[in-house]
Design a protein around this motif. Structure first.
Motif, PDB file in Angstrom:
ATOM      1  N   LYS A 383      -0.719  37.357  12.293  1.00  0.00           N
ATOM      2  CA  LYS A 383       0.378  38.091  12.198  1.00  0.00           C
ATOM      3  C   LYS A 383       1.115  37.951  10.514  1.00  0.00           C
ATOM      4  O   LYS A 383       1.236  38.986   9.992  1.00  0.00           O
ATOM      5  CB  LYS A 383       1.540  37.771  12.976  1.00  0.00           C
ATOM      6  N   ARG A 384       0.806  36.751  10.233  1.00  0.00           N
ATOM      7  CA  ARG A 384       1.597  36.607   8.652  1.00  0.00           C
ATOM      8  C   ARG A 384       0.354  37.422   7.825  1.00  0.00           C
ATOM      9  O   ARG A 384       0.726  37.803   6.762  1.00  0.00           O
ATOM     10  CB  ARG A 384       1.614  34.966   8.579  1.00  0.00           C
ATOM     11  N   LEU A 385      -0.825  37.120   8.005  1.00  0.00           N
ATOM     12  CA  LEU A 385      -1.655  37.722   7.276  1.00  0.00           C
ATOM     13  C   LEU A 385      -1.735  39.153   7.284  1.00  0.00           C
ATOM     14  O   LEU A 385      -2.018  39.758   6.318  1.00  0.00           O
ATOM     15  CB  LEU A 385      -3.161  37.208   7.587  1.00  0.00           C
ATOM     16  N   LEU A 417      -2.004  41.059  20.764  1.00  0.00           N
ATOM     17  CA  LEU A 417      -1.503  41.482  19.419  1.00  0.00           C
ATOM     18  C   LEU A 417      -1.977  43.193  19.107  1.00  0.00           C
ATOM     19  O   LEU A 417      -1.447  43.870  18.355  1.00  0.00           O
ATOM     20  CB  LEU A 417      -1.957  40.568  18.390  1.00  0.00           C
ATOM     21  N   LEU A 418      -3.158  43.596  19.654  1.00  0.00           N
ATOM     22  CA  LEU A 418      -3.841  44.576  19.333  1.00  0.00           C
ATOM     23  C   LEU A 418      -3.327  45.767  20.362  1.00  0.00           C
ATOM     24  O   LEU A 418      -3.453  46.971  19.952  1.00  0.00           O
ATOM     25  CB  LEU A 418      -5.269  44.619  19.329  1.00  0.00           C
ATOM     26  N   HIS A 419      -2.902  45.399  21.477  1.00  0.00           N
ATOM     27  CA  HIS A 419      -2.830  46.424  22.634  1.00  0.00           C
ATOM     28  C   HIS A 419      -1.248  46.350  22.980  1.00  0.00           C
ATOM     29  O   HIS A 419      -1.084  45.743  24.225  1.00  0.00           O
ATOM     30  CB  HIS A 419      -3.956  46.227  23.587  1.00  0.00           C
ATOM     31  N   ASP A 425       7.861  57.489  20.415  1.00  0.00           N
ATOM     32  CA  ASP A 425       8.929  58.301  19.921  1.00  0.00           C
ATOM     33  C   ASP A 425      10.139  57.556  19.604  1.00  0.00           C
ATOM     34  O   ASP A 425      10.982  58.226  18.650  1.00  0.00           O
ATOM     35  CB  ASP A 425       9.282  59.118  21.142  1.00  0.00           C
ATOM     36  N   GLU A 426      10.186  56.125  19.857  1.00  0.00           N
ATOM     37  CA  GLU A 426      11.627  55.385  19.543  1.00  0.00           C
ATOM     38  C   GLU A 426      11.062  54.092  18.529  1.00  0.00           C
ATOM     39  O   GLU A 426      10.089  53.521  18.818  1.00  0.00           O
ATOM     40  CB  GLU A 426      11.985  54.808  20.701  1.00  0.00           C
ATOM     41  N   PRO A 427      11.853  54.185  17.429  1.00  0.00           N
ATOM     42  CA  PRO A 427      11.385  53.090  16.672  1.00  0.00           C
ATOM     43  C   PRO A 427      11.664  51.706  17.344  1.00  0.00           C
ATOM     44  O   PRO A 427      12.481  51.470  17.678  1.00  0.00           O
ATOM     45  CB  PRO A 427      12.310  53.163  15.401  1.00  0.00           C
ATOM     46  N   VAL A 428      10.768  50.871  16.935  1.00  0.00           N
ATOM     47  CA  VAL A 428      10.766  49.474  17.591  1.00  0.00           C
ATOM     48  C   VAL A 428      11.162  48.527  16.594  1.00  0.00           C
ATOM     49  O   VAL A 428      10.202  48.408  15.522  1.00  0.00           O
ATOM     50  CB  VAL A 428       9.596  49.174  18.495  1.00  0.00           C
ATOM     51  N   GLU A 429      11.924  47.530  16.557  1.00  0.00           N
ATOM     52  CA  GLU A 429      12.180  46.724  15.538  1.00  0.00           C
ATOM     53  C   GLU A 429      11.187  45.557  15.833  1.00  0.00           C
ATOM     54  O   GLU A 429      10.971  44.931  17.055  1.00  0.00           O
ATOM     55  CB  GLU A 429      13.528  46.101  15.684  1.00  0.00           C
ATOM     56  N   ASP A 430      10.481  44.863  14.689  1.00  0.00           N
ATOM     57  CA  ASP A 430       9.485  44.033  14.914  1.00  0.00           C
ATOM     58  C   ASP A 430      10.202  42.487  15.149  1.00  0.00           C
ATOM     59  O   ASP A 430      10.967  42.172  14.190  1.00  0.00           O
ATOM     60  CB  ASP A 430       8.430  43.776  13.512  1.00  0.00           C
ATOM     61  N   PRO A 431      10.059  41.925  16.210  1.00  0.00           N
ATOM     62  CA  PRO A 431      10.512  40.446  16.259  1.00  0.00           C
ATOM     63  C   PRO A 431      10.015  39.590  15.442  1.00  0.00           C
ATOM     64  O   PRO A 431      10.596  38.437  15.688  1.00  0.00           O
ATOM     65  CB  PRO A 431      10.236  40.501  17.961  1.00  0.00           C
ATOM     66  N   TYR A 432       9.067  39.608  14.919  1.00  0.00           N
ATOM     67  CA  TYR A 432       8.312  38.632  14.085  1.00  0.00           C
ATOM     68  C   TYR A 432       9.239  38.210  12.861  1.00  0.00           C
ATOM     69  O   TYR A 432       9.577  39.071  12.274  1.00  0.00           O
ATOM     70  CB  TYR A 432       7.014  39.209  13.439  1.00  0.00           C
ATOM     71  N   SER A 447       5.104  40.065  19.071  1.00  0.00           N
ATOM     72  CA  SER A 447       5.071  41.310  17.890  1.00  0.00           C
ATOM     73  C   SER A 447       3.594  42.067  18.254  1.00  0.00           C
ATOM     74  O   SER A 447       3.017  41.499  19.128  1.00  0.00           O
ATOM     75  CB  SER A 447       5.170  40.934  16.444  1.00  0.00           C
ATOM     76  N   SER A 448       3.123  42.778  17.154  1.00  0.00           N
ATOM     77  CA  SER A 448       1.827  43.298  17.225  1.00  0.00           C
ATOM     78  C   SER A 448       1.494  43.810  15.955  1.00  0.00           C
ATOM     79  O   SER A 448       2.070  43.357  14.923  1.00  0.00           O
ATOM     80  CB  SER A 448       1.860  44.690  17.904  1.00  0.00           C
ATOM     81  N   LEU A 449       0.078  43.897  15.892  1.00  0.00           N
ATOM     82  CA  LEU A 449      -0.586  43.887  14.374  1.00  0.00           C
ATOM     83  C   LEU A 449      -0.424  45.403  13.976  1.00  0.00           C
ATOM     84  O   LEU A 449      -1.491  46.016  13.600  1.00  0.00           O
ATOM     85  CB  LEU A 449      -2.017  43.517  14.530  1.00  0.00           C
ATOM     86  N   TRP A 450       0.606  46.039  14.117  1.00  0.00           N
ATOM     87  CA  TRP A 450       0.885  47.416  13.643  1.00  0.00           C
ATOM     88  C   TRP A 450       0.628  47.551  12.225  1.00  0.00           C
ATOM     89  O   TRP A 450       0.293  48.481  11.798  1.00  0.00           O
ATOM     90  CB  TRP A 450       2.162  47.790  13.796  1.00  0.00           C
TER      91      TRP A 450
END
Length: 534
Positions: A383-385, A417-419, A425-432, A447-450
């Motif tokens: 995630k950090r990378l 993290l990929l799925h 439709d709704e913005p999601v705040e990244d918990p990372y 989180s995810s690797l968006w």
């Protein structure tokens, strides 16, 4: 120091003759001295030339001294033992032969002192000649000792002369890097190498303690250059090249034992590392530590404190300390509890722009290659990378994306993290939590690797192609990142320019611009007007 003598010299004759005539004169002086003792006082002519201000005269005088005193050493025409003062010799009960030997021994000592001073001469030619002459003297003294040496330790090796040479090579005011590179030829001799290491250990402690451990950039650079020029043997059978050939058995001679070489090598480096170093030497040292120093130490674990302290410094110093720590962790069972936490915090935007980027990612890949690492830790690194990738240059992205994919391949549980299901439709705040230093508390698994999805809109086609890989199931075989570790922006651009391009695929402006901020339907001017109206 030899006394100087002034003579009346015709300027016209001097300009006509030049250095060639001076050299011939000195050679004839040497011949006279060697032929008969009644010409012994002519040695002052050579010593006077040795202190000349002209480089060519000094070099000629060095050659003359080298020939003269080397011959006298071989003929045993220099006094052997504790040298009496010249006044004492004249008044004492010495034979005429001994008095001549005492006289020439004093001249020899004066010559050596001048040559040692010339190791810091302004002209490199003088330095080089003086060094070669001194080493020739050392070889002759080894075969024909002038002192009653401690045979159990040094045998007949001229220890004091070698110590003086090392002390002058490692000057506090003159950069002797070039001269030390010339001296490297002599370091290939096993006994010279051993005594140079011993001399360095003694000299460094004396000089640094005298200056209360303050940083001495020129001196420490000279010392480091000399130390890093030492090539250590790996087997006892390699110790066969000695400057001083010993007729007696070598069983008790430390210079003939590999273990003693390793011990001297280790003590030399530890004495150097005790003191604060300039940052440029710190970096150079860490670059060579893992392959040029640690393998030749009898106890590499003694470097643990130095490496862990370097790892805590941060920045490029920490990156370079990784190599040495890798050796100690994998080969000597070093236990470093917060190692991965510190490695995680080294991942900053600057890591893509430092000189040692390739080395860092190579080692990070090795450290993260174990399949036994906890899931939260691997997810935190991935995630950090991914977050750093948003601002990384294309050359960095072509390293990071395969790096992340390899982490996921090794740890299939990270595929979450990929799925990650979300509502488009709704913005999601990244918990990372990017600012969290502890990878266990950064909430990477939530989180995810968006960021990789975002990179699919990148301007560089190679980056887009790499980011598109997450749209399909990843293959089981890892990607080899070694080919892209050293990739530069210039090489990337050259590669792009050499690829055949389809004219239809190249985006061009369809409407010719006639003014700055104008063209393309006047879109820019339109928006600037709207902003001004508000």
């Amino acid at each position: 120091m030899a006394p100087s003598k002034k003579r009346n010299v015709n300027p016209r004759n001097t300009s006509e003759r030049g250095s060639k005539a001076a050299k011939v004169d000195l050679e004839s002086v040497v011949d006279r001295i060697l032929e008969s003792r009644k010409h012994a006082n002519d040695v002052f002519d050579i010593l006077e030339s040795l202190q000349s201000e002209k480089e060519r005269d000094v070099v000629s005088a060095v050659d003359a001294c080298c020939r003269l005193f080397s011959t006298l050493l071989e003929r045993k025409d220099l006094f052997v033992g504790k040298l009496p003062a010249e006044d004492e010799a004249l008044s004492g009960e010495y034979s005429a032969e001994d008095k001549c030997r005492i006289f020439m021994r004093h001249r020899y000592n004066a010559c050596v002192e001048i040559l040692l001073e010339h190791l810091n001469h302004e002209e490199f030619g003088v330095k080089e000649s003086a060094l070669c002459c001194l080493m020739k003297f050392a070889a002759r003294q080894g075969q024909h000792p002038l002192e009653d040496l401690d045979w159990s330790e040094h045998h007949s090796f001229p220890w004091e002369l070698m110590l003086a040479v090392v002390e002058n090579l490692t000057s506090k005011s003159t950069d002797n890097t070039l001269l030390i590179s010339r001296f490297q030829e002599f370091l290939e001799m096993d006994d010279v190498r051993y005594y140079v290491m011993s001399a360095l250990r003694e000299s460094v402690g004396k000089v640094m303690d005298k200056n209360k451990g303050t940083v001495l950039p020129v001196y420490q650079n000279n010392v480091f250059t000399l130390m890093s020029s030492i090539n250590m043997p790996s087997q006892q059978s390699e110790l066969t090249n000695f400057m001083v050939k010993q007729e007696a058995k070598l069983e008790n001679w430390k210079a003939a034992k590999l273990n003693e070489h390793k011990r001297a090598f280790e003590k030399m480096w530890l004495s150097f590392l005790k003191y604060k170093l300039p940052s440029n030497i710190y970096k150079k040292l860490l670059v060579i530590l893992h392959d040029s120093i640690l393998p030749h130490m009898s106890k590499p674990t003694l470097m643990i404190d130095f490496l862990t302290a370097a790892y805590e410094v941060g920045g490029a110093i920490s990156l370079l300390a990784l190599n040495g720590l890798f050796v100690l962790i994998h080969q000597h069972n070093l236990d470093y509890p917060d190692f991965y936490k510190k490695l995680y915090n080294l991942l900053e935007p600057t890591v893509f722009h430092v000189k040692y980027r390739a080395r860092f990612f190579h080692l990070a890949n090795l450290f993260l290659s174990s399949s036994h690492l906890p899931l939260y830790l691997v997810a935190a690194f991935a995630k950090r990378l991914a977050r750093l990738a948003l601002t990384a240059p294309p050359t960095g992205l072509l390293i990071v994306l395969p790096f992340i994919y390899n982490l996921i391949r090794r740890h299939p549980s990270c595929r979450v993290l990929l799925h990650k299901p979300s509502t488009e439709d709704e913005p999601v705040e990244d918990p990372y939590l990017m600012d969290e230093e502890d990878p266990a508390q950064c909430r990477a698994l939530e989180s995810s690797l968006w960021e990789i999805k975002t990179l699919q809109k990148h301007y560089h086609p190679d980056v887009v192609k790499a980011a598109m890989m997450i749209n399909t199931p990843l293959s089981e075989q890892e990607e080899d990142i070694s080919e892209v570790l050293e990739l530069t922006t210039y090489e990337l651009m050259e590669r792009d320019l050499k690829q055949p391009q389809d004219k239809k695929s190249i985006p061009l402006e369809f409407e010719t611009a006639t003014q700055l901020l104008k063209g393309g339907g006047d879109v820019l001017a339109h928006h600037f007007c709207l902003l001004a109206d508000e």
